[in-house]
Design a protein around this motif. Sequence first.
Motif, PDB file in Angstrom:
ATOM      1  N   ILE A 144       0.821  -1.221   0.000  1.00 25.32           N
ATOM      2  CA  ILE A 144       0.000   0.000   0.000  1.00 25.32           C
ATOM      3  C   ILE A 144       0.852   1.266   0.000  1.00 25.32           C
ATOM      4  O   ILE A 144       2.010   1.258   0.386  1.00 25.32           O
ATOM      5  N   TRP A 146       1.262   5.579   0.912  1.00 24.13           N
ATOM      6  CA  TRP A 146       1.281   6.339   2.160  1.00 24.13           C
ATOM      7  C   TRP A 146       0.132   7.336   2.271  1.00 24.13           C
ATOM      8  O   TRP A 146      -0.063   7.948   3.309  1.00 24.13           O
ATOM      9  N   GLU A 173       7.130   2.649   3.298  1.00 22.76           N
ATOM     10  CA  GLU A 173       8.180   2.962   4.278  1.00 22.76           C
ATOM     11  C   GLU A 173       7.957   4.344   4.904  1.00 22.76           C
ATOM     12  O   GLU A 173       8.442   4.645   5.980  1.00 22.76           O
ATOM     13  N   GLY A 203      10.094  -0.430  -1.230  1.00 20.99           N
ATOM     14  CA  GLY A 203       9.565  -1.104  -2.408  1.00 20.99           C
ATOM     15  C   GLY A 203      10.577  -2.017  -3.084  1.00 20.99           C
ATOM     16  O   GLY A 203      10.316  -3.204  -3.293  1.00 20.99           O
ATOM     17  N   SER A 224       1.812   4.321  -7.270  1.00 15.47           N
ATOM     18  CA  SER A 224       2.041   4.962  -8.564  1.00 15.47           C
ATOM     19  C   SER A 224       1.958   3.944  -9.699  1.00 15.47           C
ATOM     20  O   SER A 224       2.145   2.743  -9.484  1.00 15.47           O
ATOM     21  N   ARG A 226       4.157   3.693 -11.988  1.00 15.47           N
ATOM     22  CA  ARG A 226       5.531   3.157 -12.054  1.00 15.47           C
ATOM     23  C   ARG A 226       5.696   1.953 -11.108  1.00 15.47           C
ATOM     24  O   ARG A 226       6.200   0.899 -11.499  1.00 15.47           O
TER      25      ARG A 226
HETATM   26  P1  NDP Z   1       5.090   4.255  -4.994  1.00 10.34           P
HETATM   27  O1  NDP Z   1       4.223   3.710  -6.031  1.00 10.34           O
HETATM   28  O2  NDP Z   1       6.566   4.086  -5.180  1.00 10.34           O
HETATM   29  O3  NDP Z   1       4.726   3.581  -3.590  1.00 10.34           O
HETATM   30  C1  NDP Z   1       3.582   2.824  -3.299  1.00 10.34           C
HETATM   31  C2  NDP Z   1       3.949   1.504  -2.615  1.00 10.34           C
HETATM   32  O4  NDP Z   1       4.667   0.669  -3.526  1.00 10.34           O
HETATM   33  C3  NDP Z   1       4.868   1.677  -1.420  1.00 10.34           C
HETATM   34  O5  NDP Z   1       4.573   0.689  -0.442  1.00 10.34           O
HETATM   35  C4  NDP Z   1       6.221   1.433  -2.053  1.00 10.34           C
HETATM   36  O6  NDP Z   1       7.200   1.085  -1.122  1.00 10.34           O
HETATM   37  C5  NDP Z   1       5.894   0.275  -2.982  1.00 10.34           C
HETATM   38  N1  NDP Z   1       6.835   0.073  -4.071  1.00 10.34           N
HETATM   39  C6  NDP Z   1       7.558   0.990  -4.756  1.00 10.34           C
HETATM   40  N2  NDP Z   1       8.317   0.397  -5.696  1.00 10.34           N
HETATM   41  C7  NDP Z   1       8.066  -0.938  -5.619  1.00 10.34           C
HETATM   42  C8  NDP Z   1       8.574  -2.089  -6.302  1.00 10.34           C
HETATM   43  N3  NDP Z   1       9.486  -1.982  -7.256  1.00 10.34           N
HETATM   44  N4  NDP Z   1       8.105  -3.291  -5.950  1.00 10.34           N
HETATM   45  C9  NDP Z   1       7.190  -3.411  -4.980  1.00 10.34           C
HETATM   46  N5  NDP Z   1       6.697  -2.373  -4.270  1.00 10.34           N
HETATM   47  C10 NDP Z   1       7.116  -1.147  -4.586  1.00 10.34           C
HETATM   48  O7  NDP Z   1       4.765   5.764  -4.733  1.00 10.34           O
HETATM   49  P2  NDP Z   1       5.721   6.928  -4.189  1.00 10.34           P
HETATM   50  O8  NDP Z   1       5.658   6.931  -2.729  1.00 10.34           O
HETATM   51  O9  NDP Z   1       7.116   6.834  -4.757  1.00 10.34           O
HETATM   52  O10 NDP Z   1       5.017   8.218  -4.788  1.00 10.34           O
HETATM   53  C11 NDP Z   1       5.443   8.721  -6.029  1.00 10.34           C
HETATM   54  C12 NDP Z   1       4.298   9.258  -6.843  1.00 10.34           C
HETATM   55  O11 NDP Z   1       3.392   8.203  -7.076  1.00 10.34           O
HETATM   56  C13 NDP Z   1       3.463  10.327  -6.172  1.00 10.34           C
HETATM   57  O12 NDP Z   1       3.989  11.572  -6.380  1.00 10.34           O
HETATM   58  C14 NDP Z   1       2.141  10.152  -6.830  1.00 10.34           C
HETATM   59  O13 NDP Z   1       2.112  10.858  -8.043  1.00 10.34           O
HETATM   60  C15 NDP Z   1       2.094   8.680  -7.115  1.00 10.34           C
HETATM   61  N6  NDP Z   1       1.284   7.952  -6.106  1.00 10.34           N
HETATM   62  C16 NDP Z   1       0.014   7.697  -6.429  1.00 10.34           C
HETATM   63  C17 NDP Z   1      -0.803   7.074  -5.536  1.00 10.34           C
HETATM   64  C18 NDP Z   1      -2.209   6.839  -5.885  1.00 10.34           C
HETATM   65  O14 NDP Z   1      -2.981   6.450  -5.026  1.00 10.34           O
HETATM   66  N7  NDP Z   1      -2.588   7.075  -7.102  1.00 10.34           N
HETATM   67  C19 NDP Z   1      -0.349   6.671  -4.202  1.00 10.34           C
HETATM   68  C20 NDP Z   1       1.046   6.975  -3.964  1.00 10.34           C
HETATM   69  C21 NDP Z   1       1.803   7.594  -4.899  1.00 10.34           C
HETATM   70  P3  NDP Z   1       8.093   2.222  -0.393  1.00 10.34           P
HETATM   71  O15 NDP Z   1       7.384   3.525  -0.533  1.00 10.34           O
HETATM   72  O16 NDP Z   1       8.143   1.759   1.000  1.00 10.34           O
HETATM   73  O17 NDP Z   1       9.425   2.234  -1.083  1.00 10.34           O
END
Ligand code: NDP
Length: 475
Positions: A144, A146, A173, A203, A224, A226
Amino acid sequence: MSLASKFYVGGQWVDPIGRVTRPLINPATEAAYGEAAMGGAADIDRAVAAARSAFPTFSRTSRDQRIELLDRIVAAYARHEDELAQIIVQEVGAPIKIAKRLHVPLGRLHFEIARDTLAAFEFDAPHGAARVVLEPIGVCGLIIAWNWPLLLIGAKVAPAIAAGCTIVLKPSETAPMSSLKFAEIMHEAGVPPGVFNLVNGDGPSAGHALSSHPDVDMVSFTGSTRGGVAVAKAAADSVKRVHQELGGKSANIMLDDADFPKAVRAGVLSCYSNAGQTCAAPTRMLAPQDRLAEVEEIARATAEAMVVGDPADEATTLGPLINAAQYERVQGYLEKGLAEGARLVTGGPGRPPGLNCGYYCRPTVFSEVTPEMTIAREEIFGPALCIIPYRDEAHAIEIANATAYGLAAYVQSKDLTRANAVAEQLRAGSVHINGAALDLALPFGGYRQSGNGREHGRWGLEEYLETKAILGARG
Ligand code: NDP
């Protein structure tokens, strides 16, 4: 015992296998308030093994046993709501009023809805001489974001439990404390050992280990696009089910017969909810070209009336962004909007006056945004609204659909027949007409790069089930 130094595995608080930690930063003060253990592949292995060994028994529990368990979780959660709200203020920076009204109760509501869904759900249906049986899919890895931690926990853990699945949860995290508190709640509710496990970590290490693990049957991800792509790639070799709830760039169409003072104001407030860090936020406001000045004026007045500041203060309506990286990312988008020719109505780069500490952004409105601009295409994830002018209804629909995303859309009109006709043409998983609020009993998820699958209510439960045909079962 500091919860942040432990993981919850097999019904116990255990020490992490490695020694990596990460400071926890309060987004309103930029000060550290502790540190959390960060797990890796070995921690995930241990948690998956616990979930795997609990699955044969838990998957065969009766509907009534799981209803009773969900009731106990709801009761335990309700006993900790004040504390959960304080945690959300500290780790997410959400204003206390929003934490109490939305973050905390919406998390609980998912468990109440899962309970009611389970009570009425058909797991076994005749089909001629056969039976079609729906069974829990197995061990589920839940990853999930944050931004709405408790809401996202509820959206995934509640249907997984209702289905009879066992779980390894990996929170972001950046926001581990709400999940650690939730694990305590699960323990207090008497969730059988191994049914729910929690490992913190980032992640690329813990998240990747969970997505690629051969003993995990399904991974459900919110974050995201990504991140969702990375999870799907990591999951591919073990052919597990992948559920993705990803980003959005949702359009809010002001049709020319809408109640502008009401609809524009509500649209701005909704865009700024949770400091703009909401996947389904209406971030693109589509306004009739010849009414642009009127829309801009209402949007400006609404933005300038936001009370930006300390999230612990009951009067605050807009708190800080989650962390320094998010603050920098949003600043970059605001600069880019100006550089690409968007007109600033209010706000803009930099901190709000008088707030020199904390990841605060100025509530921003851009107008004369074109669909080609970066700020119209990419998720800013901050309190920034893009007003895009349109010529006529067909043009508005074309702009609304000209996005790689498809999570939500919004239509404002006094004529419901007209609003429904527009809603039918929008490529999005949910369409809200005239400010209709999120309903957690309805399906939620995205078209295109906003994801795959649906969460919430009956649709959420179905994601955690496998389908079995038993031929000849009825003679
Ligand atoms: P992420 O997508 O990176 O994080 C979401 C979850 O995925 C976190 O638990 C993260 O872990 C985990 N994660 C990240 N990379 C991987 C991977 N390779 N394999 C498995 N799990 C992974 O979002 P960010 O926190 O980096 O936010 C960046 C941008 O993403 C924001 O600016 C926003 O635009 C978008 N975002 C969109 C969301 C939505 O609901 N639409 C929610 C959050 C972000 P950890 O963070 O612990 O590294």
